[in-house]
Write a protein that holds these residues in place. Structure first.
Motif, mmCIF file in Angstrom:
data_model
loop_
_atom_site.group_PDB
_atom_site.id
_atom_site.type_symbol
_atom_site.label_atom_id
_atom_site.label_comp_id
_atom_site.label_asym_id
_atom_site.label_seq_id
_atom_site.Cartn_x
_atom_site.Cartn_y
_atom_site.Cartn_z
ATOM 1 N N LYS A 131 0.792 -1.158 -0.143
ATOM 2 C CA LYS A 131 0.169 0.303 -0.091
ATOM 3 C C LYS A 131 0.918 1.285 0.150
ATOM 4 C CE LYS A 131 -3.860 0.889 1.882
ATOM 5 N NZ LYS A 131 -4.857 2.152 0.674
ATOM 6 N N ARG A 132 2.344 1.373 0.563
ATOM 7 C CA ARG A 132 2.957 2.427 0.874
ATOM 8 C C ARG A 132 3.532 2.744 -0.230
ATOM 9 N NH1 ARG A 132 3.960 0.035 5.879
ATOM 10 N NH2 ARG A 132 6.044 -0.793 5.348
ATOM 11 N N GLU A 133 3.778 1.311 -0.959
ATOM 12 C CA GLU A 133 4.692 1.892 -2.523
ATOM 13 C C GLU A 133 3.280 1.749 -3.474
ATOM 14 O OE1 GLU A 133 6.313 -2.344 -3.190
ATOM 15 O OE2 GLU A 133 7.807 -1.487 -1.469
ATOM 16 N N GLY A 134 1.936 2.545 -2.782
ATOM 17 C CA GLY A 134 1.262 2.598 -4.367
ATOM 18 C C GLY A 134 0.471 1.216 -5.118
ATOM 19 N N CYS A 135 -0.043 0.420 -4.599
ATOM 20 C CA CYS A 135 -0.443 -1.438 -5.309
ATOM 21 C C CYS A 135 -1.500 -0.646 -4.645
ATOM 22 C CB CYS A 135 0.665 -2.255 -4.562
ATOM 23 S SG CYS A 135 2.069 -2.046 -5.485
ATOM 24 N N GLU A 136 -2.373 -0.561 -5.827
ATOM 25 C CA GLU A 136 -3.741 -0.814 -5.622
ATOM 26 C C GLU A 136 -4.781 -1.695 -6.040
ATOM 27 O OE1 GLU A 136 -6.139 1.866 -3.976
ATOM 28 O OE2 GLU A 136 -4.534 2.222 -3.163
ATOM 29 N N ARG A 137 -3.860 -3.231 -7.611
ATOM 30 C CA ARG A 137 -4.433 -3.756 -7.246
ATOM 31 C C ARG A 137 -3.649 -5.560 -6.844
ATOM 32 N NH1 ARG A 137 -4.606 -0.272 -11.345
ATOM 33 N NH2 ARG A 137 -2.293 -0.767 -11.690
ATOM 34 N N ILE A 138 -4.263 -5.768 -6.064
ATOM 35 C CA ILE A 138 -3.545 -7.120 -5.585
ATOM 36 C C ILE A 138 -3.522 -8.336 -5.519
ATOM 37 C CG2 ILE A 138 -2.606 -8.365 -3.054
ATOM 38 C CD1 ILE A 138 -1.460 -5.554 -3.760
ATOM 39 N N ALA A 139 -3.147 -9.265 -6.503
ATOM 40 C CA ALA A 139 -4.168 -11.096 -6.819
ATOM 41 C C ALA A 139 -2.921 -11.293 -6.083
ATOM 42 C CB ALA A 139 -3.132 -11.129 -8.092
ATOM 43 N N ILE A 140 -3.474 -12.766 -5.123
ATOM 44 C CA ILE A 140 -2.867 -13.233 -4.058
ATOM 45 C C ILE A 140 -2.810 -14.650 -4.357
ATOM 46 C CG2 ILE A 140 -3.065 -14.212 -1.706
ATOM 47 C CD1 ILE A 140 -2.800 -11.663 -2.195
ATOM 48 N N LEU A 141 -1.664 -15.665 -4.811
ATOM 49 C CA LEU A 141 -0.803 -16.928 -5.308
ATOM 50 C C LEU A 141 -0.112 -17.667 -3.742
ATOM 51 C CD1 LEU A 141 -0.082 -18.084 -7.594
ATOM 52 C CD2 LEU A 141 1.966 -17.260 -7.669
ATOM 53 N N PRO A 142 -1.564 -18.063 -3.766
ATOM 54 C CA PRO A 142 -0.739 -19.307 -2.466
ATOM 55 C C PRO A 142 0.433 -20.356 -3.530
ATOM 56 C CG PRO A 142 -3.151 -18.756 -1.933
ATOM 57 C CD PRO A 142 -2.895 -18.836 -4.002
ATOM 58 N N ALA A 143 1.483 -21.222 -2.798
ATOM 59 C CA ALA A 143 1.861 -21.656 -2.943
ATOM 60 C C ALA A 143 1.980 -23.101 -3.177
ATOM 61 C CB ALA A 143 3.512 -21.413 -2.141
ATOM 62 N N TYR A 144 0.310 -22.812 -2.680
ATOM 63 C CA TYR A 144 -0.232 -24.541 -2.733
ATOM 64 C C TYR A 144 -1.327 -24.515 -3.768
ATOM 65 C CZ TYR A 144 -0.429 -22.068 2.213
ATOM 66 O OH TYR A 144 0.215 -21.249 3.654
ATOM 67 N N PRO A 145 -1.474 -25.907 -4.450
ATOM 68 C CA PRO A 145 -1.711 -25.939 -6.258
ATOM 69 C C PRO A 145 -3.204 -26.761 -5.635
ATOM 70 C CG PRO A 145 0.397 -27.497 -5.667
ATOM 71 C CD PRO A 145 0.405 -26.220 -4.549
ATOM 72 N N GLN A 146 -3.156 -27.309 -4.720
ATOM 73 C CA GLN A 146 -4.269 -27.954 -4.113
ATOM 74 C C GLN A 146 -5.147 -26.788 -2.796
ATOM 75 O OE1 GLN A 146 -1.680 -29.754 -3.801
ATOM 76 N NE2 GLN A 146 -1.701 -30.707 -6.063
ATOM 77 N N TYR A 147 -6.456 -26.203 -3.262
ATOM 78 C CA TYR A 147 -6.768 -25.707 -1.903
ATOM 79 C C TYR A 147 -7.406 -26.771 -0.669
ATOM 80 C CZ TYR A 147 -10.689 -23.535 0.702
ATOM 81 O OH TYR A 147 -10.960 -22.915 1.690
ATOM 82 N N SER A 148 -7.047 -25.878 0.523
ATOM 83 C CA SER A 148 -7.778 -26.633 0.874
ATOM 84 C C SER A 148 -7.976 -25.554 2.721
ATOM 85 C CB SER A 148 -6.846 -27.618 1.929
ATOM 86 O OG SER A 148 -7.084 -28.299 3.932
ATOM 87 N N ALA A 149 -8.801 -25.561 2.956
ATOM 88 C CA ALA A 149 -9.747 -24.605 4.056
ATOM 89 C C ALA A 149 -8.251 -24.094 4.887
ATOM 90 C CB ALA A 149 -10.679 -25.293 4.570
ATOM 91 N N THR A 150 -7.591 -25.271 5.230
ATOM 92 C CA THR A 150 -6.461 -25.579 6.124
ATOM 93 C C THR A 150 -5.015 -24.212 5.712
ATOM 94 O OG1 THR A 150 -5.502 -27.138 5.462
ATOM 95 C CG2 THR A 150 -6.944 -27.372 7.347
ATOM 96 N N THR A 151 -5.386 -24.419 4.432
ATOM 97 C CA THR A 151 -4.023 -23.145 3.880
ATOM 98 C C THR A 151 -4.762 -22.088 3.459
ATOM 99 O OG1 THR A 151 -4.324 -25.161 1.999
ATOM 100 C CG2 THR A 151 -2.368 -25.220 3.608
ATOM 101 N N THR A 152 -4.511 -22.998 1.867
ATOM 102 C CA THR A 152 -5.319 -21.623 0.808
ATOM 103 C C THR A 152 -6.703 -20.632 2.196
ATOM 104 O OG1 THR A 152 -5.178 -22.605 -0.843
ATOM 105 C CG2 THR A 152 -6.262 -20.362 -1.044
ATOM 106 N N GLY A 153 -7.681 -21.245 2.714
ATOM 107 C CA GLY A 153 -8.835 -21.168 3.522
ATOM 108 C C GLY A 153 -7.888 -19.945 4.616
#
Length: 369
Positions: A131-153
């Motif tokens: 935010k301090r660097e002026g980023c107004e669009r953020i894409a979150i890329l988890p290092a987990y290929p498979q979704y789990s509530a315990t990780t990506t969630g």
């Protein structure tokens, strides 16, 4: 609830876009105090342990942390490198290479950052810096290929919790999963084939994924199904029949039933069935870490060979392999469609001027010497 102060705004400033590569986390050092801090944060997450909070507080603070911290510290020490924690080192390098790969694909006005869900650099700290660097669009890329509530969630929880304290929330995009993405599967295939080209083929290929309690599957978590699909797609790419590979789950904790078959007992059974050589890879981990380098490459190898197996080969995670860096770039790129991720002419000119000034300064310094 009070909001965090907004950074100073300058009219005419071009808003930037960013990709944040988020991994699980790691202790700051292979010591009992550092591991205790890390485990307390990790195991206090209700996404990770779904036990009534009061009951779990006593178990965690009176049993697990006092006794497990020292044991885990010894394991971390066995895989620690001069650069630090393998997981953190690999994730940092992946983020740097991802930035370069995206720039080569034309996204030269994009910021790529690395964050940890637990430990440092923490996800809230990284989001605040962006935010301090002026980023107004953020894409979150988890290092987990498979979704789990315990990780990506859990990553989602941390992001939403942070922005609950922010007045001007950026545009957010979440990459939920990429367990069947063609470039991810291709990167896995290439890593296996490269290993086989150097060492020959095994009697059995084992794909070991991190385990979760079975009840999460019964309650609707898609993780188990996505692991099986990843394994099936990879086996198809490798042209393996069903009897040439197996899917197992590792890192079981506690007395409850977890996803089966379990990795360690399966390896022992294979050795007892006179399977001479096993190759094992961990497709659910994109960076080597404690669970791959110690639990698999050391403990699992010992289990298999002690039970009579002759050769155990661990195939490393994707880490910084060029195919995986390309894969990450494609995954990120597909989720940023419509975002202005290229530098404006004014930004390009400013960078050129900065480069010229830096070169002039270097020349002047050289002349002075």
């Amino acid at each position: 609830m009070p909001f965090q102060p907004e950074p100073p705004h300058t009219h005419g400033t071009v808003a930037r876009s960013a990709v944040v590569l988020v991994n699980l986390g790691t202790p700051d050092a292979p010591t009992a105090p550092a591991v205790r801090r890390y485990l307390k944060q990790f195991l206090s997450d209700p996404r990770v342990v779904e036990i009534p909070r009061l009951v779990w507080w006593f178990i965690l603070n009176l049993i697990i942390l006092p006794f497990r911290s020292g044991q885990s510290a010894k394991k971390y020490a066995s895989i620690w490198t001069k650069e630090g924690s393998p997981l953190k080192v690999h994730t940092q390098k992946q983020a740097q290479l991802l930035a370069g790969a995206l720039a080569e694909r034309g996204h030269d006005g994009l910021t790529v950052a690395m964050a940890m869900r637990y430990g440092s650099p923490s996800l809230p700290e990284v989001l605040a810096q962006l935010k301090r660097e002026g980023c107004e669009r953020i894409a979150i890329l988890p290092a987990y290929p498979q979704y789990s509530a315990t990780t990506t969630g859990s990553i989602y929880d941390a992001v939403f919790s942070h922005y609950a304290t922010v007045r001007n929330v950026p545009e957010l995009r979440f990459i939920k999963q990429y367990h069947e993405h063609a470039t991810y599967i291709a990167a896995l295939r290439d890593s296996v084939l490269a290993h086989w080209a150097s060492h020959g083929r095994p009697d059995k290929l084992v794909m070991s994924f991190h385990g979760v309690p079975k009840r999460t599957l019964m309650l609707g978590d898609p993780y188990h199904c996505q692991c099986l699909k990843t394994a099936r797609l990879l086996a198809e790419q490798l042209k393996l029949s069903k009897d040439q590979y197996m899917v197992t789950f590792q890192s079981r904790f506690g007395k409850a039933e977890w996803l089966q078959p379990y990795t360690a007992p399966t390896l022992i059974a294979l050795a007892q069935q006179d399977v001479k050589r096993v190759d094992l890879l961990c497709p659910g981990f994109t960076s080597d870490c404690l669970e791959t380098l110690e639990e698999i490459a050391m403990e699992a190898k010992h289990d298999f060979e002690t039970a009579g197996g002759q050769a155990f080969h661990y195939i490393h995670c994707l880490n910084e392999t060029p195919a995986w860096i390309t894969g990450m770039a494609e995954v990120a790129e597909q989720h940023m469609v419509g975002w202005p991720t290229r530098r404006t002419p004014a930004e390009q000119q400013a960078q050129q001027q900065a480069g010229q000034q830096a070169r002039a300064a270097a020349l002047a310094l050289g002349a002075a010497d």
